[in-house]
Design an enzyme around this catalytic site. Structure first.
Site, PDB file in Angstrom:
ATOM      1  N   GLU A   1       6.712  30.163  -6.975  1.00  0.00           N
ATOM      2  CA  GLU A   1       5.619  29.992  -7.954  1.00  0.00           C
ATOM      3  C   GLU A   1       4.783  31.265  -8.007  1.00  0.00           C
ATOM      4  OE1 GLU A   1       5.827  27.861 -10.451  1.00  0.00           O
ATOM      5  OE2 GLU A   1       5.659  26.111  -9.171  1.00  0.00           O
TER       6      GLU A   1
ATOM      7  N   ASP B   1       7.385  35.110 -10.779  1.00  0.00           N
ATOM      8  CA  ASP B   1       8.185  35.658 -11.901  1.00  0.00           C
ATOM      9  C   ASP B   1       7.572  36.934 -12.472  1.00  0.00           C
ATOM     10  OD1 ASP B   1       6.129  34.212 -13.169  1.00  0.00           O
ATOM     11  OD2 ASP B   1       7.465  33.196 -14.596  1.00  0.00           O
TER      12      ASP B   1
ATOM     13  N   GLY C   1       0.789  19.573 -21.421  1.00  0.00           N
ATOM     14  CA  GLY C   1      -0.301  19.894 -20.484  1.00  0.00           C
ATOM     15  C   GLY C   1      -0.008  19.437 -19.066  1.00  0.00           C
ATOM     16  N   ALA C   2       1.237  19.083 -18.759  1.00  0.00           N
ATOM     17  CA  ALA C   2       1.561  18.545 -17.438  1.00  0.00           C
ATOM     18  C   ALA C   2       2.246  19.577 -16.552  1.00  0.00           C
ATOM     19  CB  ALA C   2       2.441  17.306 -17.583  1.00  0.00           C
TER      20      ALA C   2
ATOM     21  N   SER D   1       6.121  22.893 -19.052  1.00  0.00           N
ATOM     22  CA  SER D   1       6.477  23.940 -20.020  1.00  0.00           C
ATOM     23  C   SER D   1       6.875  23.484 -21.406  1.00  0.00           C
ATOM     24  CB  SER D   1       7.604  24.793 -19.447  1.00  0.00           C
ATOM     25  OG  SER D   1       7.044  25.923 -18.938  1.00  0.00           O
TER      26      SER D   1
ATOM     27  N   SER E   1       5.422  24.569 -23.983  1.00  0.00           N
ATOM     28  CA  SER E   1       5.366  25.730 -24.886  1.00  0.00           C
ATOM     29  C   SER E   1       6.662  26.543 -24.847  1.00  0.00           C
ATOM     30  CB  SER E   1       4.141  26.599 -24.616  1.00  0.00           C
ATOM     31  OG  SER E   1       3.937  26.752 -23.257  1.00  0.00           O
TER      32      SER E   1
ATOM     33  N   ASP F   1       9.775  30.153 -17.369  1.00  0.00           N
ATOM     34  CA  ASP F   1       9.765  28.937 -18.187  1.00  0.00           C
ATOM     35  C   ASP F   1      10.794  29.005 -19.307  1.00  0.00           C
ATOM     36  OD1 ASP F   1       7.651  28.405 -16.584  1.00  0.00           O
ATOM     37  OD2 ASP F   1       6.107  28.581 -18.126  1.00  0.00           O
TER      38      ASP F   1
ATOM     39  N   TYR G   1      -5.063  32.593 -14.678  1.00  0.00           N
ATOM     40  CA  TYR G   1      -3.674  33.095 -14.680  1.00  0.00           C
ATOM     41  C   TYR G   1      -3.674  34.608 -14.919  1.00  0.00           C
ATOM     42  CZ  TYR G   1       1.341  33.276 -15.538  1.00  0.00           C
ATOM     43  OH  TYR G   1       2.682  33.567 -15.457  1.00  0.00           O
TER      44      TYR G   1
END
Ligand code: GLA
Length: 409
Positions: A58, A61, A145-146, A149, A151, A195, A245
């Protein structure tokens, strides 16, 4: 509107902190029917795009490191056909919203979801691909929103649809790059490629060990013995997520810049080990040091986790998940009270090998490795405890590891 905020977060989350609702339930047939209703003819192509999970790796990337994600059977479906104009017309079924993109003038507007699609169109144009106006209806059962991914599914699903319709000649991994480029440049989000790559390149019952620097990847069988992956959706997403982020990305780069003075070959944290960091710790702001230390350790954990997975050592794998969470909570500081509660609950539950926050952080899901026969008990007890503590209905997301983006029609 915050630049790097996901469309889905904006959509469902109006307060600065709180609970959001999941409202999608579209499927392949319903999206096809909606296309017919909205555009008065049949779609000529149906595409199914996927969400993703990430077992471990996590915030590695964008540091050129390794990740171990997989595509899941939660989908966004796209129905699409050419419309003979230079305008693209979209219908977003999950939010009942329409939007248009003018191929002669692709600029950002107020509808963030539409910007994701405009970004893909612009990438095709920048690559010299001959694309024309299309009508598109999309929607599905991918929770928004969980932290799974949605998007990336939006970007890659649309990209793959355009590629098929206009014979653009991209491979699936090219589309992951197109979508990633669009996220970074058109959308201005400094994210890594995990993602998009997982969403489109996934393989049923396999994790993808992806080297985010070279994009070399191996499919690792998701043989979890008598354990299952359980996603618990905290149903919170904190305001901090998007700005934090970008800050984390900048902090990692700041650490690299200091080390580059001494080690000229270093390009990213991928090239750094803990001893290098410790040697120059005094020159770093303590926060930057902790961020970098987390990332460097997470690189090692990801490769180690892969070995444990291949050897069927679930307990050892689970311990690494807990370690990652500790790092994300204490050093990377991307957790929150709700998520920490869920991970602590999992730690105390006999039958959970490991658990951690998944994805960018500040809410979303925890990923848990739970003994098959204890899944129901674990979920029921977690729901009760979470409700008693936060007054929020915890959601158990049942997911299978599936093939990535695909053509249906
Ligand atoms: C988000 C980003 C990814 C990755 C994760 C954290 O999901 O989109 O690129 O950085 O956070 O691992």
């Amino acid at each position: 509107m915050r630049q790097s905020e996901s469309f889905f977060e904006i959509l469902l989350f109006s307060a600065s902190q709180g609970e959001y609702e999941i409202m999608q339930n579209g499927n392949h047939a319903s999206i096809q029917a909606i296309f017919q209703e909205k555009f008065g003819r049949q779609a000529i192509l149906m595409i199914r795009a996927c969400g993703r999970i990430n077992l471990i790796g996590e915030h590695t990337d964008y540091n050129d490191g390794y990740v171990l994600p997989a595509a899941i059977d939660k989908h966004l479906y796209f129905a699409i056909a050419e419309n003979g104009t230079s305008t693209c017309r979209f219908w977003a079924e999950d939010i009942k919203e329409a939007g248009e993109a003018d191929l002669k003038n692709l600029i950002k507007g107020n509808q963030l979801w539409l910007n994701y699609l405009r970004g893909i169109l612009q990438e095709f144009q920048l690559d010299g691909k001959d694309i024309r106006g299309v009508d598109v209806a999309f929607g599905g059962d991918l929770p928004i929103g969980a932290g799974v991914s949605s998007s990336a599914a939006l970007e890659c699903g649309f990209g793959w649809a355009l590629n098929q319709l206009f014979n653009a000649g991209y491979s699936k991994s090219d589309i992951a790059l197109v979508a990633h480029h669009s996220s970074n440049h058109f959308m201005g989000i400094p994210s890594g490629i995990m993602d998009q790559f997982a969403s489109i390149m996934g393989r049923a019952n396999h994790f993808i060990l992806l080297d985010c620097r070279s994009l070399e990847h191996r499919y690792i069988p998701a043989d979890l013995g008598d354990y299952q992956i359980v996603l618990l959706n905290s149903r919170v997403h904190h305001e901090l997520a998007s700005s934090a982020y970008s800050e984390r990305v900048a902090e990692c780069r700041a650490g690299v810049a200091i080390l580059q003075k001494y080690y000229t070959d270093i390009k990213s944290l991928r090239d750094v080990d803990v001893s290098m960091l410790e040697k120059h710790q005094n020159e770093m702001n303590p926060t930057v040091f902790r961020r970098c230390k987390y990332v460097v350790n997470e690189h090692d954990r990801t490769l180690q986790a892969c070995k444990y997975l291949q050897n069927g050592e679930m307990q050892a794998l689970g311990q690494l998940l807990f370690k990652t969470h500790e790092g994300l909570r204490n050093d990377y500081e991307v957790s929150c009270a709700e998520i920490d509660f869920l991970v602590d609950f999992a730690k105390d539950f006999n039958g959970v090998a490991g658990a951690r926050v998944m994805g960018g952080g500040f809410g979303g899901c925890t990923i848990n490795l739970v003994k098959d026969d204890l899944v129901n008990d674990f979920v029921e007890k977690a729901k009760l405890a979470y409700y008693q503590r936060f007054g929020i209905d915890l959601e158990h997301l049942k997911v299978n590891i599936s093939d990535g983006t695909d053509i249906l029609l």
